[in-house]
Structure formats: C-alpha cells, structure tokens
Design a protein around this motif. Structure first.
Motif, mmCIF file in Angstrom:
data_model
loop_
_atom_site.group_PDB
_atom_site.id
_atom_site.type_symbol
_atom_site.label_atom_id
_atom_site.label_comp_id
_atom_site.label_asym_id
_atom_site.label_seq_id
_atom_site.Cartn_x
_atom_site.Cartn_y
_atom_site.Cartn_z
ATOM 1 N N LEU A 288 31.007 18.951 15.133
ATOM 2 C CA LEU A 288 30.117 19.256 14.268
ATOM 3 C C LEU A 288 29.062 18.159 14.005
ATOM 4 O O LEU A 288 28.479 18.001 13.206
ATOM 5 N N SER A 289 29.958 16.675 14.167
ATOM 6 C CA SER A 289 29.102 15.496 14.080
ATOM 7 C C SER A 289 27.666 15.482 14.210
ATOM 8 O O SER A 289 27.297 16.242 15.316
ATOM 9 N N PRO A 290 26.822 15.308 13.507
ATOM 10 C CA PRO A 290 26.834 14.010 12.524
ATOM 11 C C PRO A 290 27.249 14.734 11.171
ATOM 12 O O PRO A 290 27.263 14.113 10.018
ATOM 13 N N ALA A 291 27.302 16.059 11.145
ATOM 14 C CA ALA A 291 27.672 16.696 9.618
ATOM 15 C C ALA A 291 28.989 16.442 9.260
ATOM 16 O O ALA A 291 30.198 16.318 9.983
ATOM 17 N N GLU A 292 29.201 16.277 7.663
ATOM 18 C CA GLU A 292 30.582 15.868 7.121
ATOM 19 C C GLU A 292 30.954 17.468 6.978
ATOM 20 O O GLU A 292 30.529 18.439 6.883
ATOM 21 N N VAL A 293 32.560 17.472 7.221
ATOM 22 C CA VAL A 293 33.230 18.594 7.217
ATOM 23 C C VAL A 293 34.165 18.754 6.296
ATOM 24 O O VAL A 293 35.049 17.682 6.163
ATOM 25 N N ILE A 294 34.264 19.601 5.288
ATOM 26 C CA ILE A 294 35.313 19.782 4.186
ATOM 27 C C ILE A 294 36.532 20.091 4.785
ATOM 28 O O ILE A 294 37.704 19.804 4.286
ATOM 29 N N LYS A 295 36.578 21.427 5.166
ATOM 30 C CA LYS A 295 37.861 22.101 5.652
ATOM 31 C C LYS A 295 37.727 22.952 6.919
ATOM 32 O O LYS A 295 36.313 23.607 7.015
ATOM 33 N N GLU A 306 36.587 28.997 10.871
ATOM 34 C CA GLU A 306 35.440 28.924 9.780
ATOM 35 C C GLU A 306 35.471 27.760 9.267
ATOM 36 O O GLU A 306 36.483 26.988 8.837
ATOM 37 N N VAL A 307 34.209 26.979 9.113
ATOM 38 C CA VAL A 307 34.037 25.496 8.678
ATOM 39 C C VAL A 307 33.239 25.783 7.083
ATOM 40 O O VAL A 307 32.246 26.445 7.194
ATOM 41 N N HIS A 312 24.873 20.005 0.584
ATOM 42 C CA HIS A 312 23.774 19.350 1.255
ATOM 43 C C HIS A 312 23.904 18.940 2.800
ATOM 44 O O HIS A 312 22.794 18.614 3.317
ATOM 45 N N GLN A 313 24.914 19.341 3.232
ATOM 46 C CA GLN A 313 25.343 19.173 4.779
ATOM 47 C C GLN A 313 24.917 20.429 5.573
ATOM 48 O O GLN A 313 25.147 20.186 6.774
ATOM 49 N N LEU A 314 24.864 21.478 4.807
ATOM 50 C CA LEU A 314 24.769 22.940 5.650
ATOM 51 C C LEU A 314 23.672 22.746 6.756
ATOM 52 O O LEU A 314 24.024 23.245 7.798
ATOM 53 N N SER A 315 22.517 22.334 6.300
ATOM 54 C CA SER A 315 21.312 22.582 7.236
ATOM 55 C C SER A 315 21.554 21.465 8.447
ATOM 56 O O SER A 315 21.223 21.854 9.735
ATOM 57 N N LEU A 316 22.243 20.292 8.368
ATOM 58 C CA LEU A 316 22.587 19.358 9.248
ATOM 59 C C LEU A 316 23.739 20.197 10.190
ATOM 60 O O LEU A 316 23.665 19.508 11.359
#
Length: 350
Positions: A288-295, A306-307, A312-316
C-alpha cells in the motif's frame, strides 16, 4: 532441366539451409502434378525421376503385363514388355518410359516455381525460428505505419503488430519512431510469422528492470510480483537473497537513476517498488506504499486483509479512483479492505 539446376539446388542447401532432398521431393511432386494436368496419360500412374547428377528428368508409367492390351496407358503386351525385360510374365507391373518430347520446357518452368516457393517457405521458417525464441523478450523496433488503430512495427526481419489494447494510453506513435516492445506471442502462418507485441504487458516492466539492475541479472534481487495499469501506475515487489543488499534501493538506483530510465521508457508511468515478504501482513502493508499503515488483520482462509490507516492517509491508501488499493490487491493476490483509524474505532464501539 540440366546440371545448372542441380548446382542451384546445391547452392540453396549451402546458403539457405534448405535440404536438397526436400527440394527434389517437392520438385518431383510438382512435376507429377503438371504431367497429370497436361493429359499425357492416366492420372496417378506416372512416376517422376530426376538424376541428381545431371538434372535430367524422366517420366515413367506403371503398366500391367497382359496378353492383349485393352486399357491403353495402363497395360502393356507381354511381347512388348519382354523387349524391355525378357524375364517378365503376365501380371507383372513394369515401368515404361513415357517422357513427352516437350516435357523439358514444362519441367524448367515448374522447377523455377517450386524453387521460388521453397525459398519463401524456408525464409519464413527461419524468421519464425528466430522470433519464437524471443517470446517474453524486449526488442527495439521502428514504427512503420498506423492502420485502423494498429501500429505496425518493423523488427528488421519481419513486422510486428501493436494492437490497440497493447498500446499505452496517451502514447502517440509516429513513423520512424524507435520503440521498445515486449514480444507476447509468435504464430506461424501461411504468410509468415505473426508477431504480437505489447507496450502494456507486465513483462515489459519486468524485463526493463532486469536490463537496468545488475543485482537482478546476477540473481541477488528477485522480482516476485508486478501489478500494472500501463501508462498510469505500477507496483513491483522485490526480494533480496542477500541480507546485505537492499532490493528496493537496488532497483531505484543511485539518485533514482535506474528507475528513471524505466519511467522514461514507459511514458512517465509511476512505479512503486516495494519489498516482498512471506509475512502477508508485512507484504500488504508494503504494497500500500506510499501510504502509512497502522495495522493489518489477515484472514488466511478467505485471503482477505483488513487494513487500518491514519485518517489523513485514507485517501492516499485508496488512491485516485481506487488505483493504489486495486494495484496492491493485484500485487499481493489478496482482497484488501481499507479503513481509517476513526472508522475502525466507530465499528468497534458498535
């Protein structure tokens, strides 16, 4: 038909690689057909012989030995037969020379046609053998012309067809343009090899990186998966067999030099290079890069991940028109459900 023909066949065998015996077989078949069509005698009763040393052509007719001839052209009297072979008996089948006086002219014309045809067939076969070994490879060609949406590309020994669905959107092809194409398929046809090429195939992206990255060439870095929407964006997962070698950095190159070459070749297509992992949670997160992922929560039975990402990263993470999520799913082979942190918290409360 003379010694010059035999010499010509010898030269063809040497220069074109066409076996002389095959040329002679084809020539005999064509001469027999010409003899039958000319009405010299009963069809399917003639045999053509060619002297391989002199080129002389003779026609023989098979006749059954009988006491009294009733079927001209198919039978021969015992008396006449014994002039040729004193030991023959009634019921034997013998060969009688029946070469027409003007058959030399027919033979010469037929020989020319057969030789020309066999040369063309051999050249088509040579070109086919050359390109069939290049399926899955990149070749450089020159745009010849555009016809009904197809782009005809000159590959030197033959032409290839770049059909509309294999063309990159918004890429224009002008005559004499030099372009790199990926050979998807080579088919043999009666008119010669039909070469289908592509600018959209994931294999083109793969081969370009293999050419540019020495670590891929020597096997240190492996390309594990590619997801591509040609002309827009691609994702490529790479893995290093050496823990001291950064697979992503190797593909990007010093100051982005290696990936820039590929991007330029693909009409400024955006390319995300991510690290492959056998841990699906880590792999999906990287994809999913360049988006940051929490879990990442993975259901391995259903192949669903399920990600959770920061709000603020959802749209990215999803990308324009869902492209980033779509490519990540295609790259990993998993269905990916993306939620923001706040959406996840709301769902947990409910």
């Amino acid at each position: 038909m003379n010694i010059e023909l035999i010499q010509a066949l010898d030269d063809l065998e040497k220069d074109k690689g066409i076996p002389k015996d095959k040329l002679l077989e084809g020539l005999k078949a064509a001469l027999k057909s010409a003899y039958d069509k000319s009405g010299y005698g009963p069809k399917d009763n003639a045999e053509i012989q060619i002297d391989e040393n002199t080129g002389e052509v003779r026609v023989y007719s098979k006749r059954e030995v009988v006491f009294e001839v009733e079927e001209e052209g198919e039978e021969i009297s015992l008396a006449q037969a014994r002039e040729e072979n004193p030991t023959c008996e009634v019921g034997d089948i013998i060969k009688v020379e029946v070469t027409p006086s003007d058959f030399g002219r027919i033979a010469a014309q037929t020989a020319k046609q057969v030789v020309i045809q066999r040369i063309r067939e051999a050249e088509r076969e040579i070109v086919y053998e050359e390109f069939i070994t290049q399926e899955g490879e990149i070749v450089t060609g020159t745009v010849q012309r555009c016809h009904e949406g197809n782009v005809i590309v000159d590959l030197g020994r033959t032409e290839a067809v770049l059909i509309p669905r294999e063309q990159i959107d918004d890429e224009f092809y002008e005559p004499n343009d030099s372009i790199k194409v990926y050979i998807v398929e080579v088919e043999q046809t009666t008119k010669g090899p039909n070469v289908l090429v592509s600018r959209t195939h994931p294999g083109l992206l793969k081969r370009l990186f293999e050419i540019e990255v020495p670590e891929i060439q020597d096997g240190t870095v492996e390309i594990k998966s590619i997801a591509r929407e040609a002309g827009g964006r691609s994702k490529m997962a790479v893995y290093s067999t050496n823990s001291d070698v950064d697979p992503v950095g190797s593909c990007v190159g010093p100051n982005g030099s290696r990936v820039r070459v590929v991007v330029n070749e693909l009409n400024n297509e955006k390319i995300d290079i991510v690290e492959w992992s056998d841990d699906i949670k880590e792999y999906v997160s990287n994809a999913l890069s360049p988006a940051e992922v929490i879990k990442v929560a993975a259901d391995e039975e259903e192949n669903v991940a399920e990600v959770i990402v920061p709000d603020h990263q959802l749209s990215l993470a999803i990308g324009k028109r869902g492209q980033n999520a779509r490519l990540a799913a295609k790259l990993t082979g998993w269905k990916i459900d993306i939620k923001s942190a706040s959406q996840f918290e709301e769902a947990e409360v409910l």
